[in-house]
Design an enzyme around this catalytic site. Sequence first.
Site, mmCIF file in Angstrom:
data_model
loop_
_atom_site.group_PDB
_atom_site.id
_atom_site.type_symbol
_atom_site.label_atom_id
_atom_site.label_comp_id
_atom_site.label_asym_id
_atom_site.label_seq_id
_atom_site.Cartn_x
_atom_site.Cartn_y
_atom_site.Cartn_z
ATOM 1 N N LYS A 131 1.082 4.219 -2.924
ATOM 2 C CA LYS A 131 0.706 5.615 -2.721
ATOM 3 C C LYS A 131 1.878 6.558 -3.003
ATOM 4 O O LYS A 131 1.678 7.682 -3.466
ATOM 5 C CB LYS A 131 0.158 5.816 -1.311
ATOM 6 C CG LYS A 131 -1.182 5.114 -1.083
ATOM 7 C CD LYS A 131 -2.227 5.535 -2.107
ATOM 8 C CE LYS A 131 -3.578 4.903 -1.847
ATOM 9 N NZ LYS A 131 -4.614 5.306 -2.840
ATOM 10 N N TYR A 170 0.821 -1.206 0.000
ATOM 11 C CA TYR A 170 0.000 0.000 0.000
ATOM 12 C C TYR A 170 0.856 1.257 0.000
ATOM 13 O O TYR A 170 0.629 2.183 -0.780
ATOM 14 C CB TYR A 170 -0.925 -0.016 1.215
ATOM 15 C CG TYR A 170 -1.859 1.162 1.289
ATOM 16 C CD1 TYR A 170 -3.013 1.196 0.507
ATOM 17 C CD2 TYR A 170 -1.609 2.241 2.137
ATOM 18 C CE1 TYR A 170 -3.885 2.280 0.567
ATOM 19 C CE2 TYR A 170 -2.462 3.318 2.205
ATOM 20 C CZ TYR A 170 -3.607 3.333 1.411
ATOM 21 O OH TYR A 170 -4.460 4.411 1.466
#
Length: 232
Positions: A160, A156
């Site tokens: 990002k 994750y």
Amino acid sequence: MTITFITGANKGLGYETARRLIAHGHTVLLGARDAKAGTAAAAELGARFVQIDVTDDESVAAAATDVEKHEGAVDVLINNAGIHGAHGDPSGLTGADILSVLDVNVVGVVRTTTAFLPLLRRSADPVIVNVSSAMGSLAATHDPSRPESKAIAPAYTASKAALTMLTTQYAKSLTDIRINAADPGYTATDLNGNTGPQTVTEGTDAVVGLATEGPGHGSGRFVDRTGEIAWS
């Protein structure tokens, strides 16, 4: 009337963003992969449901075609769809684990942006908002006072970081469109098991702000609910 398309909008931050923008007078097109959940969410909010799976080229193309047929243009594209992926000890992390997250959180944004660019360019003030995260920031994840420093979420966080940089690259090149990234902050959603201290309304402040700020504002920014932030 501002026409806004939001991906991953059947729940969480996407749903709350849709609700708030409808209250601002936007015509919201609620994008979701799950037709049943998307249709129900759109009916609750007074939005129009458009099925889209950001990991599937044909689905994304079909969504753009659907919007072209019904609305003819898009003023605001909010790339909100995202998944968390594996977290904790990365010793057993596989290439497939990483690729599945990147496919939604980064490649899905590329697919959707490319497909919707012709519709955005029919707007007098086209806007793209990419929902990123300070989880991808070196400064935030190394600051012990911030919750981002406590999390171990390799897929994750990497996605990002990539999305924020992707945003700056688009902004430099596509100068006819205002393109920015938003950090919702640590918000209670299904993505984190509803553990975040912020409400979904607080978590959508930055996204709604970027979607409603109007002409004359900058592109290539990274913004949270308190204003523009540095990303490093």
